[in-house]
Motif scaffolding. Sequence first.
Motif, PDB file in Angstrom:
ATOM      1  N   LEU A  56     -10.804   5.939   9.832  1.00 51.61           N
ATOM      2  CA  LEU A  56      -9.653   6.210   8.978  1.00 51.61           C
ATOM      3  C   LEU A  56     -10.089   6.745   7.618  1.00 51.61           C
ATOM      4  CD1 LEU A  56      -7.577   2.936   9.582  1.00 51.61           C
ATOM      5  CD2 LEU A  56      -7.401   5.105  10.811  1.00 51.61           C
ATOM      6  N   PRO A  57      -9.315   7.678   7.052  1.00 50.12           N
ATOM      7  CA  PRO A  57      -9.608   8.137   5.692  1.00 50.12           C
ATOM      8  C   PRO A  57      -9.298   7.067   4.657  1.00 50.12           C
ATOM      9  CG  PRO A  57      -7.570   9.120   6.483  1.00 50.12           C
ATOM     10  CD  PRO A  57      -8.183   8.397   7.646  1.00 50.12           C
ATOM     11  N   ASN A  58      -8.368   6.184   4.973  1.00 47.81           N
ATOM     12  CA  ASN A  58      -8.033   5.027   4.140  1.00 47.81           C
ATOM     13  C   ASN A  58      -7.315   4.027   5.034  1.00 47.81           C
ATOM     14  OD1 ASN A  58      -4.941   5.514   3.902  1.00 47.81           O
ATOM     15  ND2 ASN A  58      -5.856   7.463   3.249  1.00 47.81           N
ATOM     16  N   ILE A  59      -7.249   2.776   4.584  1.00 49.49           N
ATOM     17  CA  ILE A  59      -6.589   1.749   5.393  1.00 49.49           C
ATOM     18  C   ILE A  59      -5.124   1.703   4.987  1.00 49.49           C
ATOM     19  CG2 ILE A  59      -6.626  -0.619   6.215  1.00 49.49           C
ATOM     20  CD1 ILE A  59      -9.476  -0.857   5.296  1.00 49.49           C
ATOM     21  N   SER A  60      -4.300   2.377   5.756  1.00 51.63           N
ATOM     22  CA  SER A  60      -2.865   2.412   5.494  1.00 51.63           C
ATOM     23  C   SER A  60      -2.137   2.641   6.809  1.00 51.63           C
ATOM     24  CB  SER A  60      -2.507   3.535   4.515  1.00 51.63           C
ATOM     25  OG  SER A  60      -2.716   4.810   5.116  1.00 51.63           O
ATOM     26  N   PHE A  61      -0.854   2.332   6.802  1.00 54.91           N
ATOM     27  CA  PHE A  61      -0.056   2.510   8.006  1.00 54.91           C
ATOM     28  C   PHE A  61      -0.031   3.976   8.428  1.00 54.91           C
ATOM     29  CE2 PHE A  61       3.873   3.136  10.387  1.00 54.91           C
ATOM     30  CZ  PHE A  61       3.844   2.064  11.274  1.00 54.91           C
ATOM     31  N   ARG A  62       0.118   4.882   7.471  1.00 58.03           N
ATOM     32  CA  ARG A  62       0.187   6.302   7.810  1.00 58.03           C
ATOM     33  C   ARG A  62      -1.125   6.767   8.448  1.00 58.03           C
ATOM     34  NH1 ARG A  62       1.832  10.547   3.240  1.00 58.03           N
ATOM     35  NH2 ARG A  62       3.840   9.491   3.578  1.00 58.03           N
ATOM     36  N   ALA A  63      -2.255   6.345   7.886  1.00 54.38           N
ATOM     37  CA  ALA A  63      -3.549   6.765   8.437  1.00 54.38           C
ATOM     38  C   ALA A  63      -3.733   6.210   9.847  1.00 54.38           C
ATOM     39  CB  ALA A  63      -4.680   6.298   7.527  1.00 54.38           C
ATOM     40  N   TRP A  64      -3.319   4.965  10.059  1.00 53.05           N
ATOM     41  CA  TRP A  64      -3.427   4.370  11.401  1.00 53.05           C
ATOM     42  C   TRP A  64      -2.509   5.079  12.388  1.00 53.05           C
ATOM     43  CZ3 TRP A  64       0.504   1.376  13.887  1.00 53.05           C
ATOM     44  CH2 TRP A  64       0.101   0.814  15.102  1.00 53.05           C
ATOM     45  N   ARG A  65      -1.276   5.347  11.979  1.00 51.27           N
ATOM     46  CA  ARG A  65      -0.330   6.053  12.854  1.00 51.27           C
ATOM     47  C   ARG A  65      -0.904   7.414  13.264  1.00 51.27           C
ATOM     48  NH1 ARG A  65       4.666   7.668   9.641  1.00 51.27           N
ATOM     49  NH2 ARG A  65       3.107   9.185   8.917  1.00 51.27           N
ATOM     50  N   ASP A  66      -1.476   8.123  12.316  1.00 51.57           N
ATOM     51  CA  ASP A  66      -2.075   9.416  12.631  1.00 51.57           C
ATOM     52  C   ASP A  66      -3.258   9.268  13.583  1.00 51.57           C
ATOM     53  OD1 ASP A  66      -0.217  10.572  10.975  1.00 51.57           O
ATOM     54  OD2 ASP A  66      -1.601  10.869   9.287  1.00 51.57           O
ATOM     55  N   ALA A  67      -3.986   8.167  13.457  1.00 49.44           N
ATOM     56  CA  ALA A  67      -5.152   7.938  14.321  1.00 49.44           C
ATOM     57  C   ALA A  67      -4.766   7.782  15.785  1.00 49.44           C
ATOM     58  CB  ALA A  67      -5.916   6.701  13.851  1.00 49.44           C
ATOM     59  N   LEU A  68      -3.518   7.346  16.043  1.00 50.57           N
ATOM     60  CA  LEU A  68      -3.066   7.142  17.420  1.00 50.57           C
ATOM     61  C   LEU A  68      -2.591   8.428  18.084  1.00 50.57           C
ATOM     62  CD1 LEU A  68      -1.020   3.812  17.169  1.00 50.57           C
ATOM     63  CD2 LEU A  68      -3.461   4.133  17.551  1.00 50.57           C
ATOM     64  N   MET A  69      -2.359   9.459  17.305  1.00 48.64           N
ATOM     65  CA  MET A  69      -1.813  10.687  17.863  1.00 48.64           C
ATOM     66  C   MET A  69      -2.842  11.380  18.765  1.00 48.64           C
ATOM     67  SD  MET A  69       1.274  10.768  16.747  1.00 48.64           S
ATOM     68  CE  MET A  69       1.322   8.977  16.741  1.00 48.64           C
ATOM     69  N   ASN A  70      -2.331  12.254  19.629  1.00 53.21           N
ATOM     70  CA  ASN A  70      -3.167  13.032  20.552  1.00 53.21           C
ATOM     71  C   ASN A  70      -4.076  12.139  21.388  1.00 53.21           C
ATOM     72  OD1 ASN A  70      -2.095  15.457  19.481  1.00 53.21           O
ATOM     73  ND2 ASN A  70      -3.582  15.403  17.813  1.00 53.21           N
ATOM     74  N   GLY A  71      -3.505  11.045  21.873  1.00 52.17           N
ATOM     75  CA  GLY A  71      -4.263  10.158  22.755  1.00 52.17           C
ATOM     76  C   GLY A  71      -5.269   9.281  22.047  1.00 52.17           C
ATOM     77  N   GLY A  72      -5.156   9.175  20.729  1.00 47.97           N
ATOM     78  CA  GLY A  72      -6.047   8.287  19.978  1.00 47.97           C
ATOM     79  C   GLY A  72      -7.186   9.026  19.309  1.00 47.97           C
ATOM     80  N   ILE A 111       0.869  -1.177   0.000  1.00 50.26           N
ATOM     81  CA  ILE A 111       0.000   0.000   0.000  1.00 50.26           C
ATOM     82  C   ILE A 111       0.908   1.230   0.000  1.00 50.26           C
ATOM     83  CG2 ILE A 111      -1.737   1.263   1.340  1.00 50.26           C
ATOM     84  CD1 ILE A 111      -2.592  -1.495   2.460  1.00 50.26           C
ATOM     85  N   PRO A 112       0.645   2.221  -0.832  1.00 49.71           N
ATOM     86  CA  PRO A 112       1.564   3.369  -0.948  1.00 49.71           C
ATOM     87  C   PRO A 112       1.901   4.046   0.381  1.00 49.71           C
ATOM     88  CG  PRO A 112      -0.026   3.406  -2.732  1.00 49.71           C
ATOM     89  CD  PRO A 112      -0.428   2.282  -1.834  1.00 49.71           C
ATOM     90  N   ASP A 113       0.929   4.178   1.287  1.00 48.31           N
ATOM     91  CA  ASP A 113       1.178   4.829   2.571  1.00 48.31           C
ATOM     92  C   ASP A 113       1.499   3.844   3.690  1.00 48.31           C
ATOM     93  OD1 ASP A 113       0.955   7.421   1.689  1.00 48.31           O
ATOM     94  OD2 ASP A 113      -1.209   7.500   1.989  1.00 48.31           O
ATOM     95  N   GLY A 114       1.925   2.641   3.324  1.00 46.55           N
ATOM     96  CA  GLY A 114       2.373   1.661   4.307  1.00 46.55           C
ATOM     97  C   GLY A 114       1.349   0.581   4.576  1.00 46.55           C
ATOM     98  N   GLY A 115       1.862  -0.638   4.802  1.00 48.97           N
ATOM     99  CA  GLY A 115       1.019  -1.804   4.990  1.00 48.97           C
ATOM    100  C   GLY A 115       0.930  -2.624   3.718  1.00 48.97           C
ATOM    101  N   TYR A 116       0.290  -3.791   3.817  1.00 46.81           N
ATOM    102  CA  TYR A 116       0.150  -4.699   2.680  1.00 46.81           C
ATOM    103  C   TYR A 116      -1.271  -5.242   2.641  1.00 46.81           C
ATOM    104  CZ  TYR A 116       5.210  -4.556   2.325  1.00 46.81           C
ATOM    105  OH  TYR A 116       6.503  -4.121   2.183  1.00 46.81           O
ATOM    106  N   ARG A 117      -1.746  -5.489   1.450  1.00 41.90           N
ATOM    107  CA  ARG A 117      -3.080  -6.037   1.288  1.00 41.90           C
ATOM    108  C   ARG A 117      -2.983  -7.467   0.781  1.00 41.90           C
ATOM    109  NH1 ARG A 117      -5.361  -1.681  -0.655  1.00 41.90           N
ATOM    110  NH2 ARG A 117      -5.848  -1.033   1.460  1.00 41.90           N
ATOM    111  N   TRP A 118      -3.721  -8.363   1.447  1.00 42.19           N
ATOM    112  CA  TRP A 118      -3.840  -9.750   1.014  1.00 42.19           C
ATOM    113  C   TRP A 118      -5.335  -9.997   0.828  1.00 42.19           C
ATOM    114  CZ3 TRP A 118      -0.705 -14.345   3.451  1.00 42.19           C
ATOM    115  CH2 TRP A 118      -1.037 -15.534   2.793  1.00 42.19           C
ATOM    116  N   GLY A 119      -5.795  -9.987  -0.405  1.00 34.76           N
ATOM    117  CA  GLY A 119      -7.228 -10.100  -0.653  1.00 34.76           C
ATOM    118  C   GLY A 119      -7.949  -8.885  -0.085  1.00 34.76           C
TER     119      GLY A 119
END
Length: 391
Positions: free
Chosen positions: A227-243, A72-80
């Motif tokens: 999340l705006p999309n399923i990616s590592f970057r979006a998830w990392r941002d979701a954890l900021m500021n206490g979640g 995935i361009p912003d991090g992570g991998y898709r399997w199906g």
Amino acid sequence: MALVYGDLHIHIGRTKEGKAVKITASPALTLENIIRAAEQKGLRLVGIVDAACRGVLEELWALANTQILQPIPDGGYRWGKVTIFLGSEVEIACGQGRAAHFLGFFPSLQAVQEYTSLIWPAVTNSHLSTQRLKMDADSWLQAVLACGGVAVAAHAFTPHKGVYGSCVRRLGEMFRNPELIVGLELGLSADTSMALGISDTHRQAYLANSDAHSPGTIAREFTAYDLPNISFRAWRDALMNGGKGVAAVIGMDPRLGKYYRSFCSHCMLLAAGDDAVLACPQCGRKMITGVWDRVREIADCRGQAPRKPPYQVHIPLAMLPGVGPITYGKLLREVGTELEILYHASLDEISRAAGEQTASCIRKFREGRFHIQPGGGGRYGKVTWKVTQTQ
């Protein structure tokens, strides 16, 4: 924005070649079976916490090279239909024979490879899961961050390798910059209200994951992310500021956890009452400390606690009385995913597939008409049905 259900603490029992990774995990817990189980449960996001083990990393590279794993361009991998984040669980000593487990998550295989070059010299056997590192906590944390990773405290309150449960009262006792740990797994025996009693946890995002050691235990706890999309970057941002991007923490009632209350293995006594119990009231021996008791012991929050996402009590389908393996399989084949069965499918549809008794079980769960016998000392709690005139 989309609501995404994620379970980011899943172990590998065996590689595709049959080599052991997590010794205590089921041999059936392979990468392929994890994806299959995630789809059956209704998850869209999973975390493999043994990605930095040598055999697993080799298998992941092979899957990427054959394009079964799609980057995935912003991090992570898709399997199906399932997205995979790559993680590493480690054990770090914190003095006086104590140690705690932590998780590092990474955006790509290249990042994991770079991370392994930093930690493998401090690992005895790089093929096996959850190795105790011969490096200090700050060095590990810097290795995670240097590779673009995210650091999370695993099952933070449990007496078995939880950082608050068995090591410290404050993360600052282990880390110079504890704010760089951005998430805390509550673990099976804790919920949000318990964690909020410890002010040191307020800056971190609260997360629920299964710590799965078998396919069946995947998604027994999970987190809902907005999340705006399923990616590592979006998830990392979701954890900021206490979640800020955590929509809900969906976990078992903590009384179902196997370390909820303190337990004396000599007297076979489970603690009770409103005060923390650390020594057996009968024989005076030190008990296996319960999460509830430990939290009460170190709780210090007397003022207004910050608002956190709601904690939604979840009971896995297989833990409901009256839902055996045959019924469970029939429901998955004829009704839908486990989450659809528990929360969304019509009771008539469930009844047609598995009978009125099973539909009644699901109805009672949805209405909260159940009792729980608390767990402790390594034994899970148990669900029983309330007896009412409206059954």
